[in-house]
Design an enzyme around this catalytic site. Structure first.
Site, PDB file in Angstrom:
ATOM      1  CG  HIS A 190      -2.119  -0.813   1.109  1.00 49.96           C
ATOM      2  ND1 HIS A 190      -2.974  -0.749   0.033  1.00 49.96           N
ATOM      3  CD2 HIS A 190      -2.657  -1.741   1.955  1.00 49.96           C
ATOM      4  CE1 HIS A 190      -3.985  -1.586   0.204  1.00 49.96           C
ATOM      5  NE2 HIS A 190      -3.818  -2.205   1.364  1.00 49.96           N
ATOM      6  CB  CYS A 264      -1.665   2.906  -5.758  1.00 47.77           C
ATOM      7  SG  CYS A 264      -2.550   1.350  -5.657  1.00 47.77           S
ATOM      8  NE  ARG A 273      -1.575  -1.182  -9.087  1.00 48.45           N
ATOM      9  CZ  ARG A 273      -2.770  -0.615  -9.005  1.00 48.45           C
ATOM     10  NH1 ARG A 273      -2.889   0.708  -9.129  1.00 48.45           N
ATOM     11  NH2 ARG A 273      -3.855  -1.337  -8.797  1.00 48.45           N
TER      12      ARG A 273
END
Length: 285
Positions: A190, A264, A273
């Site tokens: 994340h 991300c 990405r």
């Protein structure tokens, strides 16, 4: 003299209907205002939970998982089976010796062992030791360290959001290589919320080191190339020889031992990405 009787004339009060309508409108506006405040408070609480509380929980859990892994590595591995099992296996070995061939020549060439540091994989004939058995799904089994970012985070098998990524772990893409192996050891994490381990991945530069620790082994990679933005379906970036299928100018063309870090981008979105690649520089015990 009696005054004349006059007919009673009703008096109509002007404006009472308007005041009633105004009062009704004010009530509606007041209720709408209260509803807006309530919704705003709920949204604020959700934002606080997502941006602060999930980070706090995931960071604490990830740190404890790193400590648990390292404590487990300090304990000796159980190499010998229990006595009962050992006797059974010994009997089986005696029965099998009659069919066994001659013992191998001690001077014969064997596969590289993991008994100590070896030459750099970039050197002719160099090879890193195998990483061992593939871990079970969602199981943590390694520790990723990025000194430039001050990052220390557990690595788990798989990229399931709830079981791995939302715990603040880096997730290993199934089907890609393990640490030290030829191929591509590819990880996801994340960038925002849930520990956000890869939040500052964009700060990495060519030459930065990334290490991966397993029981008794450390693999050190050096950052070589960075892809600032690609689509979420660009699976070329995690191929054995990583190369973007969307932007072919980014990536590698020769086999090797690679690491890939994906997250991300831009921040607080999941539209694209960001990809960082490195190559295995050395390994040690």
């Amino acid at each position: 003299m009696v005054p004349p009787v006059r007919d009673h004339i009703p008096v109509v009060v002007q404006g009472s209907g308007r005041r009633g309508r105004r009062a009704g409108l004010a009530g509606v506006l007041w209720a709408a205002g209260e509803l807006a405040v309530t919704v705003g408070a709920v949204v604020l609480l959700l934002v606080v939970h997502q941006m602060w509380w999930t980070n706090r929980q995931a960071l604490a859990g990830a740190r404890e998982e790193v400590r648990a892994l390292e404590r487990g590595w300090e304990e000796p591995e159980r190499l010998a089976p229990p006595a009962a099992e050992a006797d059974t296996e010994a009997d089986a070995e005696v029965d099998a010796e009659a069919d066994a061939g001659p013992e191998p020549d001690p001077g014969a060439s064997v596969a590289p062992s993991a008994t100590g540091p070896g030459p750099s994989p970039s050197a002719p004939g160099g090879a890193a030791p195998p990483a061992g058995r593939a871990p079970a799904r969602d199981q943590s089994y390694a520790v990723l360290r990025i000194p430039r970012l001050g990052l220390v985070v557990p690595v788990a098998q798989g990229i399931d959001k709830k079981a791995v990524l939302d715990k603040g772990y880096a997730g290993h893409y199934p089907g890609t290589a393990q640490p030290g192996e030829e191929g591509n050891f590819a990880l996801a994490g994340h960038r925002n919320t849930h520990g956000e381990p890869f939040r500052y991945l964009n700060r990495l530069r060519a030459g930065d080191e990334v290490t991966v620790d397993l029981r008794g082994q450390r693999y050190t990679y050096v950052v070589g190339r960075i892809l600032p933005e690609t689509t979420e379906r660009d699976m070329g970036v995690v191929a054995p020889v990583p190369r973007s299928a969307v932007k072919p100018g980014y990536g590698y063309s020769e086999p090797g031992a690679y690491i890939t870090l994906t997250t991300c981008t831009p921040e607080y979105t999941s539209k694209y990405r960001l990809v960082v690649w490195g190559t295995l520089k050395r390994w040690s015990r």
